[in-house]
Scaffold this motif. Structure first.
Motif, PDB file in Angstrom:
ATOM      1  N   ALA A 189       0.790  -1.167   0.081  1.00 43.61           N
ATOM      2  CA  ALA A 189       0.107  -0.197  -0.036  1.00 43.61           C
ATOM      3  C   ALA A 189       0.946   1.381   0.148  1.00 43.61           C
ATOM      4  O   ALA A 189       0.583   2.178  -0.670  1.00 43.61           O
ATOM      5  N   SER A 190       2.122   1.313   0.825  1.00 43.23           N
ATOM      6  CA  SER A 190       2.833   2.590   0.800  1.00 43.23           C
ATOM      7  C   SER A 190       3.669   2.564  -0.494  1.00 43.23           C
ATOM      8  O   SER A 190       3.598   3.669  -0.962  1.00 43.23           O
ATOM      9  N   LEU A 191       3.986   1.599  -1.113  1.00 42.56           N
ATOM     10  CA  LEU A 191       4.746   1.722  -2.326  1.00 42.56           C
ATOM     11  C   LEU A 191       3.906   2.349  -3.531  1.00 42.56           C
ATOM     12  O   LEU A 191       4.318   3.152  -4.118  1.00 42.56           O
ATOM     13  N   ASN A 192       2.554   1.709  -3.415  1.00 44.91           N
ATOM     14  CA  ASN A 192       1.451   2.197  -4.502  1.00 44.91           C
ATOM     15  C   ASN A 192       1.393   3.687  -4.397  1.00 44.91           C
ATOM     16  O   ASN A 192       1.195   4.439  -5.339  1.00 44.91           O
ATOM     17  N   LEU A 193       1.007   4.044  -3.081  1.00 42.31           N
ATOM     18  CA  LEU A 193       0.496   5.443  -2.929  1.00 42.31           C
ATOM     19  C   LEU A 193       1.833   6.110  -3.040  1.00 42.31           C
ATOM     20  O   LEU A 193       1.699   7.327  -3.934  1.00 42.31           O
ATOM     21  N   GLY A 194       3.031   6.057  -2.705  1.00 45.61           N
ATOM     22  CA  GLY A 194       4.258   6.879  -2.994  1.00 45.61           C
ATOM     23  C   GLY A 194       4.719   6.788  -4.277  1.00 45.61           C
ATOM     24  O   GLY A 194       4.796   7.886  -4.888  1.00 45.61           O
ATOM     25  N   MET A 195       4.602   5.593  -5.207  1.00 48.74           N
ATOM     26  CA  MET A 195       4.654   5.870  -6.634  1.00 48.74           C
ATOM     27  C   MET A 195       3.661   6.948  -7.385  1.00 48.74           C
ATOM     28  O   MET A 195       3.888   7.542  -8.142  1.00 48.74           O
ATOM     29  N   SER A 196       2.398   6.772  -6.784  1.00 43.93           N
ATOM     30  CA  SER A 196       1.368   7.487  -7.543  1.00 43.93           C
ATOM     31  C   SER A 196       1.644   8.901  -7.222  1.00 43.93           C
ATOM     32  O   SER A 196       1.530  10.079  -7.974  1.00 43.93           O
ATOM     33  N   ILE A 197       2.018   9.236  -5.964  1.00 43.32           N
ATOM     34  CA  ILE A 197       2.247  10.642  -5.675  1.00 43.32           C
ATOM     35  C   ILE A 197       3.424  11.235  -6.438  1.00 43.32           C
ATOM     36  O   ILE A 197       3.417  12.287  -7.106  1.00 43.32           O
ATOM     37  N   GLY A 198       4.661  10.505  -6.549  1.00 44.21           N
ATOM     38  CA  GLY A 198       5.894  10.814  -7.219  1.00 44.21           C
ATOM     39  C   GLY A 198       5.361  10.915  -9.094  1.00 44.21           C
ATOM     40  O   GLY A 198       5.966  11.815  -9.671  1.00 44.21           O
ATOM     41  N   PHE A 199       4.666  10.119  -9.548  1.00 45.91           N
ATOM     42  CA  PHE A 199       4.232  10.176 -10.720  1.00 45.91           C
ATOM     43  C   PHE A 199       3.463  11.410 -11.133  1.00 45.91           C
ATOM     44  O   PHE A 199       3.586  12.111 -11.995  1.00 45.91           O
ATOM     45  N   LEU A 200       2.300  11.620 -10.065  1.00 45.72           N
ATOM     46  CA  LEU A 200       1.550  12.906 -10.200  1.00 45.72           C
ATOM     47  C   LEU A 200       2.470  14.189 -10.088  1.00 45.72           C
ATOM     48  O   LEU A 200       1.971  15.287 -11.131  1.00 45.72           O
ATOM     49  N   LYS A 201       3.339  14.123  -9.311  1.00 49.02           N
ATOM     50  CA  LYS A 201       4.266  15.166  -9.245  1.00 49.02           C
ATOM     51  C   LYS A 201       5.130  15.540 -10.745  1.00 49.02           C
ATOM     52  O   LYS A 201       5.535  16.637 -11.018  1.00 49.02           O
ATOM     53  N   ALA A 202       5.386  14.359 -11.303  1.00 50.15           N
ATOM     54  CA  ALA A 202       6.219  14.712 -12.543  1.00 50.15           C
ATOM     55  C   ALA A 202       5.372  14.548 -13.859  1.00 50.15           C
ATOM     56  O   ALA A 202       6.067  15.185 -14.953  1.00 50.15           O
ATOM     57  N   VAL A 203       4.495  13.880 -13.976  1.00 48.66           N
ATOM     58  CA  VAL A 203       3.573  13.994 -15.239  1.00 48.66           C
ATOM     59  C   VAL A 203       2.885  15.098 -15.755  1.00 48.66           C
ATOM     60  O   VAL A 203       2.546  15.757 -14.977  1.00 48.66           O
ATOM     61  N   SER A 204       2.794  15.464 -16.999  1.00 50.65           N
ATOM     62  CA  SER A 204       2.128  16.510 -17.199  1.00 50.65           C
ATOM     63  C   SER A 204       1.079  16.360 -18.390  1.00 50.65           C
ATOM     64  O   SER A 204       0.308  17.143 -18.967  1.00 50.65           O
ATOM     65  N   GLU A 205       0.931  15.004 -19.061  1.00 56.40           N
ATOM     66  CA  GLU A 205      -0.009  14.509 -19.775  1.00 56.40           C
ATOM     67  C   GLU A 205      -1.235  14.283 -19.315  1.00 56.40           C
ATOM     68  O   GLU A 205      -1.174  13.171 -18.371  1.00 56.40           O
ATOM     69  N   ASN A 206      -2.498  14.826 -19.552  1.00 54.67           N
ATOM     70  CA  ASN A 206      -3.597  14.647 -19.109  1.00 54.67           C
ATOM     71  C   ASN A 206      -3.927  12.970 -19.372  1.00 54.67           C
ATOM     72  O   ASN A 206      -3.686  12.508 -20.284  1.00 54.67           O
ATOM     73  N   GLY A 207      -4.839  12.525 -18.640  1.00 53.80           N
ATOM     74  CA  GLY A 207      -5.303  10.850 -18.752  1.00 53.80           C
ATOM     75  C   GLY A 207      -5.374  10.276 -17.474  1.00 53.80           C
ATOM     76  O   GLY A 207      -5.255  10.868 -16.387  1.00 53.80           O
ATOM     77  N   ILE A 208      -6.038   9.136 -17.554  1.00 55.06           N
ATOM     78  CA  ILE A 208      -6.645   8.199 -16.532  1.00 55.06           C
ATOM     79  C   ILE A 208      -5.303   7.053 -16.551  1.00 55.06           C
ATOM     80  O   ILE A 208      -5.341   6.194 -17.145  1.00 55.06           O
ATOM     81  N   TYR A 209      -4.671   6.934 -15.272  1.00 54.48           N
ATOM     82  CA  TYR A 209      -3.649   5.943 -15.113  1.00 54.48           C
ATOM     83  C   TYR A 209      -4.097   5.007 -13.903  1.00 54.48           C
ATOM     84  O   TYR A 209      -4.729   5.444 -12.834  1.00 54.48           O
ATOM     85  N   ILE A 210      -3.445   3.937 -13.916  1.00 55.18           N
ATOM     86  CA  ILE A 210      -3.532   2.981 -12.638  1.00 55.18           C
ATOM     87  C   ILE A 210      -1.903   2.820 -12.360  1.00 55.18           C
ATOM     88  O   ILE A 210      -1.146   2.403 -13.182  1.00 55.18           O
ATOM     89  N   CYS A 211      -2.034   2.679 -10.887  1.00 57.82           N
ATOM     90  CA  CYS A 211      -0.557   2.333 -10.469  1.00 57.82           C
ATOM     91  C   CYS A 211      -0.742   1.323  -9.552  1.00 57.82           C
ATOM     92  O   CYS A 211      -1.409   1.395  -8.461  1.00 57.82           O
ATOM     93  N   MET A 212      -0.203   0.101  -9.877  1.00 57.72           N
ATOM     94  CA  MET A 212      -0.342  -1.125  -9.244  1.00 57.72           C
ATOM     95  C   MET A 212       0.735  -1.999  -9.299  1.00 57.72           C
ATOM     96  O   MET A 212       1.492  -2.152 -10.723  1.00 57.72           O
ATOM     97  N   SER A 213       1.212  -2.739  -8.330  1.00 53.27           N
ATOM     98  CA  SER A 213       2.274  -3.826  -8.720  1.00 53.27           C
ATOM     99  C   SER A 213       3.566  -3.387  -9.311  1.00 53.27           C
ATOM    100  O   SER A 213       4.089  -3.924 -10.144  1.00 53.27           O
TER     101      SER A 213
END
Length: 161
Positions: free
Chosen positions: A115-139
């Motif tokens: 859970a911590s990894l998935n939440l952290g990866m998602s936050i990092g991705f959101l901070k870095a990405v600029s392309e609009n869209g719907i994404y899934i962060c898992m595994s």
């Protein structure tokens, strides 16, 4: 960035009285993970359900919250069983936002790492990405919602091409 908690296995806690894992009506688990950072995030809750119980009206409520928010980037903590359905629903509505759905195959109470990894990866991705869209962060993967799916046989999400 707004982190929106809709429940799912990520949040489940063991109820000693009933012997069942239940989704609590709080954001305690996410707050606990975020406490390890020195950044304050906007955090709100909606629905608080196992995703198998999520309805069309629940998805509409989530979409309305995202629509009314002044934020452009969102992290939606969601159950894994119907994460793809919610992602598809949101994809039909939004083309001007960045939304990442994440969750966990095991409750934080049982496995704090996933859970911590998935939440952290998602936050990092959101901070870095600029392309609009719907994404899934898992595994360990972050992909557009239609490029990743839950493999129930192995209990993980996999990238599909």
């Amino acid at each position: 960035m707004l982190i929106l908690n809709s429940g799912g296995t990520f949040n489940k806690k063991y109820n000693e009285m009933t012997g069942e894992l239940e989704v609590p009506y709080d954001n305690f688990i996410i707050e606990k993970i975020l406490a390890s950072t020195d950044v304050k995030y906007n955090l709100a809750g909606a629905v608080y359900k196992d995703s198998l119980q999520m309805t069309f009206d629940d998805r509409k409520m989530i979409a309305n919250i995202l629509m009314e928010s002044v934020e452009k980037k969102f992290l939606l903590v969601h159950g894994t069983d119907t994460m793809n359905l919610t992602a598809e629903f949101l994809d039909e509505i939004f083309d001007d936002r960045i939304i990442v759905l994440t969750g966990a195959m095991k409750p934080f109470e049982i496995d704090k790492v996933e859970a911590s990894l998935n939440l952290g990866m998602s936050i990092g991705f959101l901070k870095a990405v600029s392309e609009n869209g719907i994404y899934i962060c898992m595994s360990g993967h972050i992909e557009r919602w239609n490029k990743i799916e839950k493999n129930r046989e192995i209990g993980k999400f996999q990238v599909v091409r």
